[in-house]
Design an enzyme around this catalytic site. Structure first.
Site, PDB file in Angstrom:
ATOM      1  N   LYS A  82      60.920 -35.483  19.027  1.00 32.03           N
ATOM      2  CA  LYS A  82      62.201 -34.959  19.492  1.00 32.03           C
ATOM      3  C   LYS A  82      63.301 -35.091  18.449  1.00 32.03           C
ATOM      4  CE  LYS A  82      62.106 -34.607  24.405  1.00 32.03           C
ATOM      5  NZ  LYS A  82      62.808 -33.638  25.173  1.00 32.03           N
TER       6      LYS A  82
ATOM      7  N   GLU B 194      76.810 -36.609  26.554  1.00 31.16           N
ATOM      8  CA  GLU B 194      76.660 -35.310  25.880  1.00 31.16           C
ATOM      9  C   GLU B 194      77.306 -34.222  26.720  1.00 31.16           C
ATOM     10  OE1 GLU B 194      72.355 -34.874  25.308  1.00 31.16           O
ATOM     11  OE2 GLU B 194      72.189 -33.824  27.203  1.00 31.16           O
TER      12      GLU B 194
ATOM     13  N   HIS C 136      61.296 -29.703  37.585  1.00 28.48           N
ATOM     14  CA  HIS C 136      61.161 -29.401  36.161  1.00 28.48           C
ATOM     15  C   HIS C 136      59.879 -28.659  35.820  1.00 28.48           C
ATOM     16  CE1 HIS C 136      64.714 -31.781  35.521  1.00 28.48           C
ATOM     17  NE2 HIS C 136      64.183 -32.725  36.285  1.00 28.48           N
TER      18      HIS C 136
ATOM     19  N   ARG D 171      51.964 -24.170  21.699  1.00 25.09           N
ATOM     20  CA  ARG D 171      50.710 -23.773  22.348  1.00 25.09           C
ATOM     21  C   ARG D 171      50.899 -22.382  22.924  1.00 25.09           C
ATOM     22  NH1 ARG D 171      53.616 -27.094  26.111  1.00 25.09           N
ATOM     23  NH2 ARG D 171      54.335 -25.749  27.799  1.00 25.09           N
TER      24      ARG D 171
END
Lengths: 500, 168, 500, 168
Positions: C116, C200, C235, C292
């Site tokens: 990440k 954030e 999600h 992928r």
């Protein structure tokens, strides 16, 4: 826009039309004969009305009954599908007189294109070729010679009363002509009691190329390119593809413009197909106009992205075709294979009966327009078409592989079908190379016979099934002791519990 | 164990022997090793010498319909004449039946009629196809089992013949 | 080109890949765990090899075993599908070390995009935005205030050790800030034993937009436009569409070029997806690269006509992408709905078990990528995805109607599925208007509850079934006396004859 | 005739009367005329006041799975307590079962353990989802029917509880 449409048909095409209606927010009325009380198309209808007993004459061809139920249901339009009343101008007229929109050409254009002589004359007037030859019986040897020289060899001598090949002679040069006429006359006399013969140009290795055309009520006309339908069995198309491997861009444009001219000359409205015969020298000859949605319409939809049945409905409702010819393009390659209930191993004899197991092909680039379901008893009264397998792929080579694999996984058990036969066609070198014409099946008979070796695995499977009964029971848990006990279902309704 | 099956007028024999990791099958002069057998409701799959096969099947009361690579096969247990196995009643040699189920649209003969070989005895129609049934030899119509307009099944005698009087 | 490929996966994606291989003339090797001995994907394989017991760790995640069987079978390449080892750089490396082509990105790029922090840094270097905010724990109130002013309200306070919403606080103005930090710290402390929080930018009503990119080993890179995947449950994406109703041509081009930059910066090869979050002011933020083939890849295939799995194989084999960016275009509209074995009426609890009856949707514009068959026992060990229903139509409105009708006719009986739930989503006003974001399902909970009235027809049907047992028997001829007699099958093998 | 069905813990009643051209059904306070009934292997269709309905169904030993317009319903014949109908054995009130079949990944309790309401008794995993099973009330573990790593069915007791000693 229409609020309710009656679909005067059955099977896969009735379902195809119902889907298009529902996607436009239109309610659909289905009809059924006695033989179709449990048919699949009724599952797609908002209402279902009975129109007569099992014979086509009493039901799907029964104009007054269909008009009656359409009025009764309050349908504002009728879609006839293909076959049955689709090209019947009396039916179109009966709809017009009842203030019901007929989703197809106006009855006048329908009459015109249904008349062979009148349509050939109309077509010639706008400069589109028909197969050149005598318009009537040949008078004498001189007449035959002149005509043969005019149209060029090879020519064909045909019996005026003829049909089925009797009295027909193909002639490759002038020196054979006289003898062939005499032989043709003798054969015609003995077959039909009339020795009259005539002569026309013989189209060698003809390919059947047709163009899809749309024309609205405001005079806008576009073609949606060609379909090649040369793979035929007893004059019945069984495989169609687009683009045709036989024509290039220039010829495509030329033939497409010719097709539009024909449709305009006939003042034809709605969707129509102009059929041509194409020879090896880029000559094409008008055959006829098919005034309906064609069985093979999906391949055009796959490459152009245009929903033809939706266009039919929109045009019938008076909408304009908003796109211009240049807005349409072919993308990739599409092939259709028609799945019939018939036995290729027994002279293609029809095979009605119960479908014990059904697993239709699916996956990327695969479309199945089907009219059947597992457990259904395919009735013997109607056309043997069960469904249509259509594939799209980026190019012809992949499309052939894709449809071939899809046929391997298209399983209908309990009746005979032509699935294996269709797959054998896909695997011939000639088809793969695009090198074929309307005599393909006759000329490739030996390549299309089923290979004997396949039986080995089938027999081993049958033996394994017979030997393995006990392990199945335990392995998959089908028949546990619980299932033979009394259950609430049995006490409630007396069901025979029969798990499998 | 030996299994015998009929398919299109031919009888085939398969010998099957259970082994540690599967089966050994003998067909004609060849032997095959079978492993990884899986049987589901309508599917059987197995491996022969590394190659995988998947076959769909559905059973009727006396037939097994099978599909491999799109090809259909109808397999029956072989009629074992020496044992007590009951045969399935089929048409007799001197009767005429339709090879397909359909509507009996024409039946131009009646009991007692003399017919020549090739005479049309009945026309059966199914799925827009007409099939003419003709007399296989000279004879006399002994019995007519249906009437025009009837729905007939495949392989069920429609007209029964007997030899002409002179041959009796 | 490869002659033999091993597919290190199961279910619908294994079948999808097998089809692509066969269409390229490549032989396929399948693998299976104990739980998958009777799985559908094996029916599409030329060979099938066992790799371990039912647990994923022992089989589909077992790197050394998979490499072993690939060697044993002589496979030259491995396609990992999605999930399992698809994004495992150790696996990619193990393939590379065994001289087996890994059909996916090179292991170096795979490591990079899987990290990440590293991927966010790489992305920022090439000028693509990430969600602005603190890179680590917030120091003091001043630090929080400065950052909040810099990124602009609303902002979100998140627990550093967090997850699952614990310690999270959305803050809309500076006057709420201090209290929210304190509350977040208290909650973080009690949930994770660590009070650290950071701040954030809070993206309101975010839409999940991702771009499909292809890059070959020769440096050619193209994007194949976007997919919108904002309809998510826990999600998990459940519905995807393309084009996105949220972006226009200009933004599409801009985001597409950004996606290509990301892929180039990572020296990524093969097919990849760059995920962005889009807010209501046309701001988009990089989320991550999915290295992928995606579950939702078919919708891109439907509108672009490009076979992505085929491209993956070709790129892995060293082929060049011959088309330029300008050669690609979106045509029409595509939607995918994922069919899961889960119970929407019971908190979406997984629902493994036997499929008693299966009738999958089909017809014009409908594609089903399925991994199931009637009679199969869906095992409890793996992901609940059963199949994917994908539609294409000329425009979004028709596509929604088409998928809604297709869901009505997608019948899986014996286990619970989310088919009805998916259809309810299609019927909401918000979805129809394209006015949705990633909180859609939570915010529309009441509109997504099953209507009580539907039960009436089901109960009537159940009562009719119970009452009509006798007529069924005769009407449809299921249970004639012949069937209870001894038959040759029984004498042969002792089968229980059990017609239905 | 009256038919009673269970669906999601509710019992529903339908009255059905056979008529000349079909049926009359009563549900709650409304009556419906049903015509053109067709029943096939896995499909039932009928018309109610002009509107056509098609419903797919498949039966298990005690359940009827039905699908209408994509919505799934599982219907059972109602448990008739007064008659001799045998009930289907389900979990008892003081046992804990999983609402889904799956793998028993955690079983942190043993017979004799005292547990408080809310204590995790077992974790069952299926299709990548973990489901925690908690004690519904304070009690003592009476019996544990499985061990970690076992595959468990839905609605089968995994842990059986009894009231805490003080309440006995």
């Amino acid at each position: 826009m229409f609020k309710k449409i009656l679909i005067a048909n059955r099977g896969e095409i009735a379902i195809r039309v119902a889907r298009a209606c529902k996607e436009l927010g239109i309610s659909v009325v289905g009809v059924f004969s006695d033989a179709d009380r449990d048919s699949y198309h009724l599952h797609y209808m908002d209402e279902a009305l009975w129109i007569g007993d099992s014979s086509p004459q009493a039901s799907y061809l029964n104009i007054s009954k269909i008009i009656d139920v359409a009025k009764q249901a309050g349908a504002e339009a009728i879609h006839p599908g293909y076959g049955f009343l689709a090209e019947n101008s009396n039916f179109a007229q009966a709809c017009e007189e009842s203030n019901i929109a007929f989703i197809g050409p106006n009855s006048k254009a329908l009459s015109l294109v249904g008349d062979k002589v009148a349509s050939r004359n109309t077509v010639q007037k706008v400069g589109v070729s028909i197969i050149p030859g005598m318009q009537g019986v040949g008078r004498d040897t001189k007449h035959f010679k002149e005509m043969a020289n005019k149209v060029g060899y090879p020519v064909i001598v045909k019996a005026s009363m003829g049909g089925g090949g009797k009295g027909m002679r193909v002639v490759y040069s002038e020196k054979e002509l006289e003898a062939s006429i005499a032989a043709g006359q003798r054969e015609a006399k003995s077959a039909f009691g009339d020795a009259s013969v005539y002569l026309e140009k013989y189209v060698e290795k003809p390919r059947h190329i047709e163009f899809q055309v749309l024309r609205d009520h405001h005079g806008n006309v576009v073609h949606l390119f060609e379909r090649e339908c040369s793979i035929q069995r007893r004059h019945q198309k069984i495989i169609e593809e687009t683009p045709s491997p036989a024509i290039d861009e220039a010829l495509r444009n030329e033939m497409g413009e010719a097709a539009k001219k024909v449709i305009e000359a006939a003042e034809y409205t709605n969707a129509g197909t102009v059929e041509f015969l194409l020879d090896g020298q880029r000559n094409y000859y008008f055959l006829e106009v098919n005034a309906r949605v064609q069985v093979e319409h999906p391949i055009t939809e796959m490459v152009t992205g245009v929903d033809l049945v939706r266009q039919q409905i929109l045009i019938a409702a008076g909408k304009k075709i908003s796109n211009k010819q240049k807005d349409f393009a072919q993308r990739g390659h599409a092939i259709e294979a028609r799945i019939y209930a018939e036995d290729p191993e027994n002279d293609f004899m029809p095979s009605p009966g119960r479908i014990l197991y059904l697993n239709e092909a699916s996956g990327p680039g695969i479309r199945v327009d089907s009219g059947i379901y597992q457990g259904w008893n395919v009735p013997p009264h109607y056309d043997p078409i069960l469904s249509k397998l259509v594939v799209w792929a980026e190019n012809r080579e992949i499309a052939i592989r894709r449809i071939s694999n899809a046929l391997s996984n298209y399983v209908i058990l309990g009746i005979k079908t032509n699935v294996g036969f269709l797959k054998r066609i896909m695997e011939t070198k000639k088809f793969r190379e695009g090198d074929y014409h309307t005599h393909f099946i006759d000329e490739n008979e030996s390549a299309l016979i089923r290979q004997k070796e396949k039986i080995r695995n089938v027999l081993i499977a049958a033996a394994l099934l017979a030997s393995e009964k006990n392990s199945i029971m335990t392995q998959t848990g089908y028949a546990t002791s619980a299932q033979v006990e009394t259950t609430p279902w049995q006490e409630l309704g007396g069901w025979e519990i029969c798990k499998h | 164990m030996e299994y015998r099956f009929d398919h299109l007028n031919e009888t085939f024999t398969i010998h099957l022997t259970k082994e540690k990791n599967g089966f050994r099958a003998r067909f004609r002069d060849d032997e095959y090793r079978i492993s990884d057998l899986e049987i589901q409701e309508n599917m059987i799959s197995f491996t022969i010498h590394g190659e995988r096969f998947a076959i769909y099947f559905a059973r009727d009361k006396d037939k097994n319909y099978m599909s491999i690579d799109g090809e259909l096969f109808t397999i029956k247990p072989a009629q074992i004449s020496k044992s007590g196995a009951r045969g399935i009643s089929t048409q007799s040699d001197n009767s005429v039946a339709s090879p397909m189920p359909g509507l009996l649209v024409k039946l131009p003969v009646a009991a007692g009629d003399k017919v020549e070989a090739g005479t049309t005895l009945a026309i059966v129609e199914a799925m827009k196809m007409q099939n003419e049934l003709r007399a296989p030899s000279d004879g006399v119509v002994k019995k007519v089992n249906f009437k025009e307009g009837d729905q007939v099944d495949a392989f069920v005698a429609i007209v029964e013949l007997e030899p002409p009087a002179s041959e009796k």
